[in-house]
Design a protein around this motif. Structure first.
Motif, PDB file in Angstrom:
ATOM      1  N   HIS A 260       0.813  -1.215   0.000  1.00  0.00           N
ATOM      2  CA  HIS A 260       0.000   0.000   0.000  1.00  0.00           C
ATOM      3  C   HIS A 260       0.847   1.265   0.000  1.00  0.00           C
ATOM      4  O   HIS A 260       0.595   2.206  -0.774  1.00  0.00           O
ATOM      5  CB  HIS A 260      -0.935   0.010   1.213  1.00  0.00           C
ATOM      6  N   ASP A 261       1.839   1.332   0.859  1.00  0.00           N
ATOM      7  CA  ASP A 261       2.667   2.545   0.941  1.00  0.00           C
ATOM      8  C   ASP A 261       3.398   2.815  -0.370  1.00  0.00           C
ATOM      9  O   ASP A 261       3.567   3.969  -0.772  1.00  0.00           O
ATOM     10  CB  ASP A 261       3.674   2.431   2.090  1.00  0.00           C
ATOM     11  N   LEU A 262       3.822   1.753  -1.032  1.00  0.00           N
ATOM     12  CA  LEU A 262       4.497   1.901  -2.324  1.00  0.00           C
ATOM     13  C   LEU A 262       3.556   2.535  -3.345  1.00  0.00           C
ATOM     14  O   LEU A 262       3.957   3.412  -4.120  1.00  0.00           O
ATOM     15  CB  LEU A 262       4.970   0.531  -2.809  1.00  0.00           C
ATOM     16  N   LEU A 263       2.300   2.121  -3.333  1.00  0.00           N
ATOM     17  CA  LEU A 263       1.317   2.660  -4.270  1.00  0.00           C
ATOM     18  C   LEU A 263       0.951   4.104  -3.923  1.00  0.00           C
ATOM     19  O   LEU A 263       0.735   4.927  -4.820  1.00  0.00           O
ATOM     20  CB  LEU A 263       0.060   1.789  -4.262  1.00  0.00           C
ATOM     21  N   LEU A 264       0.879   4.401  -2.633  1.00  0.00           N
ATOM     22  CA  LEU A 264       0.513   5.752  -2.214  1.00  0.00           C
ATOM     23  C   LEU A 264       1.581   6.778  -2.582  1.00  0.00           C
ATOM     24  O   LEU A 264       1.286   7.975  -2.714  1.00  0.00           O
ATOM     25  CB  LEU A 264       0.261   5.787  -0.705  1.00  0.00           C
TER      26      LEU A 264
ATOM     27  N   ARG B 269       5.044   3.823 -19.697  1.00  0.00           N
ATOM     28  CA  ARG B 269       4.808   3.195 -18.388  1.00  0.00           C
ATOM     29  C   ARG B 269       6.121   2.706 -17.808  1.00  0.00           C
ATOM     30  O   ARG B 269       7.090   2.497 -18.519  1.00  0.00           O
ATOM     31  CB  ARG B 269       3.801   2.047 -18.486  1.00  0.00           C
ATOM     32  N   ARG B 270       6.147   2.555 -16.486  1.00  0.00           N
ATOM     33  CA  ARG B 270       7.268   1.907 -15.814  1.00  0.00           C
ATOM     34  C   ARG B 270       6.746   0.619 -15.199  1.00  0.00           C
ATOM     35  O   ARG B 270       5.640   0.579 -14.673  1.00  0.00           O
ATOM     36  CB  ARG B 270       7.849   2.806 -14.719  1.00  0.00           C
ATOM     37  N   ILE B 271       7.529  -0.421 -15.242  1.00  0.00           N
ATOM     38  CA  ILE B 271       7.085  -1.698 -14.705  1.00  0.00           C
ATOM     39  C   ILE B 271       8.276  -2.449 -14.105  1.00  0.00           C
ATOM     40  O   ILE B 271       9.375  -2.410 -14.651  1.00  0.00           O
ATOM     41  CB  ILE B 271       6.391  -2.557 -15.803  1.00  0.00           C
ATOM     42  N   ARG B 272       8.041  -3.075 -12.954  1.00  0.00           N
ATOM     43  CA  ARG B 272       9.092  -3.883 -12.343  1.00  0.00           C
ATOM     44  C   ARG B 272       8.492  -5.025 -11.535  1.00  0.00           C
ATOM     45  O   ARG B 272       7.350  -4.958 -11.077  1.00  0.00           O
ATOM     46  CB  ARG B 272       9.992  -3.033 -11.453  1.00  0.00           C
ATOM     47  N   ARG B 273       9.298  -6.036 -11.360  1.00  0.00           N
ATOM     48  CA  ARG B 273       8.906  -7.189 -10.579  1.00  0.00           C
ATOM     49  C   ARG B 273       9.083  -6.872  -9.091  1.00  0.00           C
ATOM     50  O   ARG B 273      10.082  -6.272  -8.682  1.00  0.00           O
ATOM     51  CB  ARG B 273       9.790  -8.395 -10.946  1.00  0.00           C
ATOM     52  N   LEU B 274       8.124  -7.288  -8.273  1.00  0.00           N
ATOM     53  CA  LEU B 274       8.215  -7.165  -6.821  1.00  0.00           C
ATOM     54  C   LEU B 274       8.440  -8.542  -6.219  1.00  0.00           C
ATOM     55  O   LEU B 274       8.287  -9.567  -6.897  1.00  0.00           O
ATOM     56  CB  LEU B 274       6.937  -6.535  -6.263  1.00  0.00           C
TER      57      LEU B 274
END
Length: 217
Positions: free
Chosen positions: A10-14, A192-197
């Motif tokens: 959640h914090d990463l998205l916020l 867009r930016r995209i990465r694996r978590l």
């Protein structure tokens, strides 16, 4: 065990909330916990989910909170819902895009304001040796986090109100690999930016009308 992979991020998205955000949309809101966090920022939130029982529970739970922003919960299918263009400053999808055709992101993009942000916390199908390796590495870390959260949540005095458990949202196995998601997203969401978590998720961030941020990280 209470550890939730979506809640963990959640914090990463916020962090991706635009500074002038006034209205947001969450697709696949589930129990409504992330919608509540957005509303705590004083933002008006439209939160939708396909499961009516989940939406009813989220609406009931959120009604007891004093939030600076208002949340409007709705039982709806995003593939059939009409979204007005230039409406949302922030759109979040948490483990929900793999439930619908990936092309749905085009509808979400069209409803963003000029400087709006779309964030996707998504699930993907493992298809490479490196992907399987990352998944295996995540297992012991996941166990540590689950244990830590369990003891924190159950420590005497740590939670004033345990409350009733919310109904679980339906789950589905992702059909697209991360490589396929990278390919399709580059066509539908330029720059867009995209990465694996770590915990079997990927993060995609699309900022409307912003150039020069294409790539993977």
């Amino acid at each position: 065990m209470p550890f939730n992979h979506n809640d963990h991020y959640h914090d990463l998205l916020l962090r991706e909330l635009p500074k002038s955000c006034r209205r947001a949309l969450e697709v696949g809101c589930g129990a409504g916990r992330f919608a509540q966090k957005i509303a705590l920022e004083g933002i008006e939130v439209d939160a939708i989910d396909l499961d009516e029982h989940v939406v009813a529970a989220a609406r009931k739970q959120s009604s007891t909170l004093d939030l600076p922003g208002r949340i409007r919960f709705q039982q709806a299918d995003i593939t059939r819902l009409t979204l007005a263009p230039n409406t949302y400053d922030y759109i979040a999808c948490l483990a929900s895009i793999h439930h619908v055709p990936f092309e749905t992101v085009q509808k979400l993009r069209a409803s963003l304001t000029a400087n709006g942000v779309l964030v996707i916390l998504g699930c993907y199908r493992e298809a490479t040796l490196w992907g399987h390796t990352v998944s295996l590495l995540a297992i012991p870390v996941n166990a540590v986090w689950r244990t830590a959260v369990f003891f924190r949540e159950n420590w005497p005095g740590s939670r004033a109100d345990q409350g009733a458990l919310s109904p679980s949202a339906p789950v589905a196995l992702p059909s697209m690999s991360l490589a396929e998601i990278r390919e399709k997203s580059s066509a539908y969401l330029p720059n867009r930016r995209i990465r694996r978590l770590l915990f079997w998720r990927y993060l995609l961030v699309f900022r409307n009308m912003q150039a020069g941020l294409v790539g993977d990280y």
